[in-house]
Motif scaffolding. Structure first.
Motif, PDB file in Angstrom:
ATOM      1  N   CYS A 288       0.815  -1.204   0.000  1.00  0.00           N
ATOM      2  CA  CYS A 288       0.000   0.000   0.000  1.00  0.00           C
ATOM      3  C   CYS A 288       0.856   1.265   0.000  1.00  0.00           C
ATOM      4  CB  CYS A 288      -0.948  -0.004   1.192  1.00  0.00           C
ATOM      5  SG  CYS A 288      -2.201  -1.320   1.079  1.00  0.00           S
ATOM      6  N   ALA A 289       2.022   1.220   0.634  1.00  0.00           N
ATOM      7  CA  ALA A 289       2.936   2.356   0.574  1.00  0.00           C
ATOM      8  C   ALA A 289       3.431   2.552  -0.853  1.00  0.00           C
ATOM      9  CB  ALA A 289       4.108   2.143   1.526  1.00  0.00           C
ATOM     10  N   SER A 290       3.708   1.456  -1.550  1.00  0.00           N
ATOM     11  CA  SER A 290       4.157   1.545  -2.942  1.00  0.00           C
ATOM     12  C   SER A 290       3.024   2.005  -3.847  1.00  0.00           C
ATOM     13  CB  SER A 290       4.683   0.190  -3.413  1.00  0.00           C
ATOM     14  OG  SER A 290       5.816  -0.196  -2.665  1.00  0.00           O
ATOM     15  N   TRP A 291       1.820   1.502  -3.584  1.00  0.00           N
ATOM     16  CA  TRP A 291       0.646   1.949  -4.354  1.00  0.00           C
ATOM     17  C   TRP A 291       0.423   3.440  -4.157  1.00  0.00           C
ATOM     18  CZ3 TRP A 291      -3.902   4.005  -2.321  1.00  0.00           C
ATOM     19  CH2 TRP A 291      -4.910   4.230  -3.264  1.00  0.00           C
ATOM     20  N   HIS A 292       0.532   3.896  -2.924  1.00  0.00           N
ATOM     21  CA  HIS A 292       0.361   5.329  -2.624  1.00  0.00           C
ATOM     22  C   HIS A 292       1.393   6.159  -3.377  1.00  0.00           C
ATOM     23  CE1 HIS A 292       0.271   8.667   0.708  1.00  0.00           C
ATOM     24  NE2 HIS A 292      -0.268   9.066  -0.431  1.00  0.00           N
ATOM     25  N   LEU A 293       2.632   5.703  -3.390  1.00  0.00           N
ATOM     26  CA  LEU A 293       3.681   6.415  -4.136  1.00  0.00           C
ATOM     27  C   LEU A 293       3.319   6.505  -5.617  1.00  0.00           C
ATOM     28  CD1 LEU A 293       6.511   7.696  -4.388  1.00  0.00           C
ATOM     29  CD2 LEU A 293       7.404   5.372  -4.679  1.00  0.00           C
ATOM     30  N   SER A 294       2.818   5.410  -6.176  1.00  0.00           N
ATOM     31  CA  SER A 294       2.443   5.400  -7.587  1.00  0.00           C
ATOM     32  C   SER A 294       1.313   6.379  -7.874  1.00  0.00           C
ATOM     33  CB  SER A 294       2.027   3.985  -8.017  1.00  0.00           C
ATOM     34  OG  SER A 294       3.115   3.098  -7.953  1.00  0.00           O
TER      35      SER A 294
ATOM     36  N   GLU B  13       0.582   9.177  -6.097  1.00  0.00           N
ATOM     37  CA  GLU B  13       1.027  10.561  -5.942  1.00  0.00           C
ATOM     38  C   GLU B  13       1.975  11.000  -7.049  1.00  0.00           C
ATOM     39  OE1 GLU B  13      -0.491  12.407  -4.115  1.00  0.00           O
ATOM     40  OE2 GLU B  13      -1.264  11.272  -2.425  1.00  0.00           O
ATOM     41  N   THR B  14       2.685  10.053  -7.647  1.00  0.00           N
ATOM     42  CA  THR B  14       3.612  10.392  -8.735  1.00  0.00           C
ATOM     43  C   THR B  14       2.961  10.238 -10.107  1.00  0.00           C
ATOM     44  OG1 THR B  14       4.506   8.131  -8.606  1.00  0.00           O
ATOM     45  CG2 THR B  14       5.707   9.870  -7.441  1.00  0.00           C
ATOM     46  N   ASN B  15       1.644   9.976 -10.123  1.00  0.00           N
ATOM     47  CA  ASN B  15       0.860   9.908 -11.365  1.00  0.00           C
ATOM     48  C   ASN B  15       1.266   8.738 -12.250  1.00  0.00           C
ATOM     49  OD1 ASN B  15      -1.298  10.924 -12.855  1.00  0.00           O
ATOM     50  ND2 ASN B  15      -0.003  12.207 -14.140  1.00  0.00           N
ATOM     51  N   ASN B  16       1.675   7.643 -11.640  1.00  0.00           N
ATOM     52  CA  ASN B  16       2.061   6.451 -12.385  1.00  0.00           C
ATOM     53  C   ASN B  16       0.996   5.348 -12.334  1.00  0.00           C
ATOM     54  OD1 ASN B  16       4.669   7.222 -13.326  1.00  0.00           O
ATOM     55  ND2 ASN B  16       5.438   6.990 -11.241  1.00  0.00           N
ATOM     56  N   ALA B  17      -0.049   5.551 -11.556  1.00  0.00           N
ATOM     57  CA  ALA B  17      -1.040   4.489 -11.360  1.00  0.00           C
ATOM     58  C   ALA B  17      -2.125   4.479 -12.427  1.00  0.00           C
ATOM     59  CB  ALA B  17      -1.683   4.629  -9.976  1.00  0.00           C
ATOM     60  N   GLY B  18      -2.161   5.501 -13.289  1.00  0.00           N
ATOM     61  CA  GLY B  18      -3.240   5.575 -14.260  1.00  0.00           C
ATOM     62  C   GLY B  18      -4.554   5.902 -13.570  1.00  0.00           C
ATOM     63  N   SER B  19      -5.661   5.729 -14.270  1.00  0.00           N
ATOM     64  CA  SER B  19      -6.970   6.022 -13.676  1.00  0.00           C
ATOM     65  C   SER B  19      -7.406   4.858 -12.788  1.00  0.00           C
ATOM     66  CB  SER B  19      -8.002   6.273 -14.772  1.00  0.00           C
ATOM     67  OG  SER B  19      -8.145   5.136 -15.597  1.00  0.00           O
TER      68      SER B  19
ATOM     69  N   SER C 278      -7.203   0.068   5.554  1.00  0.00           N
ATOM     70  CA  SER C 278      -6.603   0.457   6.839  1.00  0.00           C
ATOM     71  C   SER C 278      -5.431   1.403   6.628  1.00  0.00           C
ATOM     72  CB  SER C 278      -6.136  -0.778   7.619  1.00  0.00           C
ATOM     73  OG  SER C 278      -7.234  -1.577   7.989  1.00  0.00           O
ATOM     74  N   PHE C 279      -4.643   1.144   5.579  1.00  0.00           N
ATOM     75  CA  PHE C 279      -3.495   1.999   5.288  1.00  0.00           C
ATOM     76  C   PHE C 279      -3.943   3.430   4.992  1.00  0.00           C
ATOM     77  CE2 PHE C 279      -0.698   4.115   2.319  1.00  0.00           C
ATOM     78  CZ  PHE C 279       0.567   3.916   2.859  1.00  0.00           C
ATOM     79  N   VAL C 280      -4.940   3.584   4.105  1.00  0.00           N
ATOM     80  CA  VAL C 280      -5.413   4.914   3.732  1.00  0.00           C
ATOM     81  C   VAL C 280      -6.068   5.603   4.925  1.00  0.00           C
ATOM     82  CG1 VAL C 280      -7.039   6.187   2.282  1.00  0.00           C
ATOM     83  CG2 VAL C 280      -5.655   4.346   1.296  1.00  0.00           C
TER      84      VAL C 280
ATOM     85  N   PHE D 275       1.764  22.777  -7.576  1.00  0.00           N
ATOM     86  CA  PHE D 275       2.057  22.073  -6.330  1.00  0.00           C
ATOM     87  C   PHE D 275       0.987  21.026  -6.071  1.00  0.00           C
ATOM     88  CE2 PHE D 275       4.147  26.140  -6.151  1.00  0.00           C
ATOM     89  CZ  PHE D 275       5.413  25.821  -5.652  1.00  0.00           C
ATOM     90  N   LYS D 276       1.406  19.742  -6.135  1.00  0.00           N
ATOM     91  CA  LYS D 276       0.490  18.613  -5.949  1.00  0.00           C
ATOM     92  C   LYS D 276       0.400  18.263  -4.472  1.00  0.00           C
ATOM     93  CE  LYS D 276      -1.775  14.707  -6.851  1.00  0.00           C
ATOM     94  NZ  LYS D 276      -1.917  14.188  -5.471  1.00  0.00           N
ATOM     95  N   LEU D 277      -0.821  18.314  -3.955  1.00  0.00           N
ATOM     96  CA  LEU D 277      -1.079  17.961  -2.565  1.00  0.00           C
ATOM     97  C   LEU D 277      -1.480  16.495  -2.455  1.00  0.00           C
ATOM     98  CD1 LEU D 277      -2.963  21.251  -1.914  1.00  0.00           C
ATOM     99  CD2 LEU D 277      -0.855  20.595  -0.754  1.00  0.00           C
ATOM    100  N   PRO D 278      -1.189  15.853  -1.331  1.00  0.00           N
ATOM    101  CA  PRO D 278      -1.442  14.413  -1.211  1.00  0.00           C
ATOM    102  C   PRO D 278      -2.928  14.077  -1.120  1.00  0.00           C
ATOM    103  CG  PRO D 278      -0.700  15.294   0.887  1.00  0.00           C
ATOM    104  CD  PRO D 278      -0.555  16.398  -0.111  1.00  0.00           C
ATOM    105  N   ASN D 279      -3.335  13.008  -1.801  1.00  0.00           N
ATOM    106  CA  ASN D 279      -4.705  12.501  -1.698  1.00  0.00           C
ATOM    107  C   ASN D 279      -4.765  11.082  -2.258  1.00  0.00           C
ATOM    108  OD1 ASN D 279      -7.394  11.918  -1.608  1.00  0.00           O
ATOM    109  ND2 ASN D 279      -8.053  13.534  -3.002  1.00  0.00           N
ATOM    110  N   PRO D 280      -4.716  10.070  -1.390  1.00  0.00           N
ATOM    111  CA  PRO D 280      -4.838   8.686  -1.857  1.00  0.00           C
ATOM    112  C   PRO D 280      -6.256   8.155  -1.827  1.00  0.00           C
ATOM    113  CG  PRO D 280      -4.186   8.679   0.428  1.00  0.00           C
ATOM    114  CD  PRO D 280      -4.357  10.132   0.041  1.00  0.00           C
ATOM    115  N   MET D 281      -7.261   9.014  -1.566  1.00  0.00           N
ATOM    116  CA  MET D 281      -8.630   8.521  -1.412  1.00  0.00           C
ATOM    117  C   MET D 281      -9.396   8.418  -2.716  1.00  0.00           C
ATOM    118  SD  MET D 281     -10.041  10.212   2.141  1.00  0.00           S
ATOM    119  CE  MET D 281      -9.918  11.915   1.544  1.00  0.00           C
ATOM    120  N   TYR D 282      -9.109   9.303  -3.685  1.00  0.00           N
ATOM    121  CA  TYR D 282      -9.864   9.245  -4.940  1.00  0.00           C
ATOM    122  C   TYR D 282      -9.070   9.879  -6.067  1.00  0.00           C
ATOM    123  CZ  TYR D 282     -11.256  14.060  -3.594  1.00  0.00           C
ATOM    124  OH  TYR D 282     -11.274  15.371  -3.203  1.00  0.00           O
ATOM    125  N   TYR D 283      -9.501   9.542  -7.282  1.00  0.00           N
ATOM    126  CA  TYR D 283      -8.832  10.006  -8.499  1.00  0.00           C
ATOM    127  C   TYR D 283      -9.842  10.724  -9.379  1.00  0.00           C
ATOM    128  CZ  TYR D 283      -6.856   9.675 -13.224  1.00  0.00           C
ATOM    129  OH  TYR D 283      -6.407   9.967 -14.482  1.00  0.00           O
TER     130      TYR D 283
END
Length: 260
Positions: free
Chosen positions: A48-54, A56-62, A72-74, A250-258
């Protein structure tokens, strides 16, 4: 709007958006650990830490929902001091950059802010709706917006007020719809945000327009009016990419939605 000034970048962006369905990120997590429905030899926390990194760095696609194994991680991240600290770091870098800008004094030096998870936090809503693990429900979301009770992101409030003091014109550019103008304006002022130059929302003609196109078009209008967009703050890459870009985003963190 001078349409001839928008044609070339709009066509280019339209081509990019139309191919989004087949988008494959350049950097991907190994297939063995990207499937949510089967066991993996990678620990959930690591995955989940790696997924979050992906993300935030715009590598995860939609994506539509957070991986079920990452609930639980989020939840832990978005309610933690780590999230607050990450947010503050970005806001502090934003302020440092803003301090380097020479304000012309002609009222045309601008900064753009998104609303949700940028100026306002919708944590109370997402606490009741699975921290992004549930499919987005427009009805419940609209009911939450109408309450106008979303708290301020404190780091953004500090940045917002400092930018005003420096002489920047503040534009608030949100994907919320025009029929939510009153609730949005009321919420912003209740949370401490006031004195913006313009609050820009989606009108009837913007229905179905991808966020990256809609926000680029609104920025183009400002540029055509003579504004110099020095900075832009948002929690989604679609807040920041496209055309008529800010000099610094400036990109702010948000792992909840895309939002694409």
């Amino acid at each position: 709007m001078p349409s001839q000034l928008l044609t070339a970048p709009f066509l280019l962006l339209s081509i990019l958006v139309s191919s989004a369905a087949s988008f494959e990120p350049l950097i991907q997590l190994p297939k063995a650990i990207t499937t949510n429905d089967r066991k993996s030899n990678v620990d959930n926390e690591v995955f989940c830490a790696s997924w979050h990194l992906s993300v935030e760095t715009n590598n995860a696609g939609s994506w539509n929902k957070i991986p079920s194994r990452c609930l639980s991680f989020v939840q832990d991240y978005i309610t933690s001091q780590r999230y607050v600290s990450d947010f503050e770091i970005v806001a502090n870098f934003s302020l440092a950059y803003a301090s380097s800008v020479e304000i012309a004094g002609d009222g045309k030096d601008a900064w753009i802010f998104d609303v949700d998870e940028t100026l306002l936090t919708n944590l109370p809503y997402y606490q009741a709706h699975g921290f992004g693990s549930e499919t987005f429900n427009e009805t419940s979301w609209d009911a939450w917006v109408d309450l106008a009770e979303a708290p301020a992101m404190h780091a953004s409030l500090k940045l917002y007020n400092e930018l005003k003091r420096m002489g920047f014109k503040i534009f608030v550019l949100t994907g919320r719809s025009e029929n939510q103008r009153n609730a949005t304006g009321k919420n912003l002022m209740w949370a401490g945000f006031n004195g913006w130059e313009r609050l820009l929302l989606r009108g009837p003609s913007d229905g179905g327009t991808p966020a990256i196109v809609y926000k680029s078009e609104r920025r183009s209008v400002l540029v055509n009016e003579g504004y110099r967009i020095h900075g832009s703050s948002g929690d989604q890459w679609s807040d920041l990419l496209g055309f008529a870009l800010a000099k610094r985003s400036f990109k702010l963190p948000n792992p909840m939605y895309y939002v694409g």
